[in-house]
Design a protein around this motif. Sequence first.
Motif: not given
Length: 118
Positions: A21-34, A104-111
């Motif tokens: 979903e994040a890749v489709r939206a063009g986000a550079h990273s994803v956060g997971l937080e309660y 909490a987590f930050t996930i940074t995606l690099k192709e």
Amino acid sequence: MPDSTDNSARSFHELLRVLEEAVRAGAHSVGLEYKGRDLMVFHNFGNTGLGASRIPQELQQDVIAELVNRAGLSRKSRGKMQVRLLGKDYEAVVEEYDSFGESAFTITLKERKKQAGG
């Protein structure tokens, strides 16, 4: 009663769904937080994070465990994992941090680019 292998597969599938979903939206990273009892997913664009979705409550703990396991976060706060999203290979850099007493987590995606030659 589902076994741990089934839970692992379901939670990894959910994690892949969130990242795709994040890749489709063009986000550079994803956060997971309660936020309260919900594990929220944020798509980060520069310094701006937009709430995108939430992880179903029955999968929250398993998704976090899968992320920690695959990124090797059991003894450190930063790790990497390889994922294939939408037909492309990515390196996901995962950082765990404290947010009001909860992980909490930050996930940074690099192709990952294919090596020339070889």
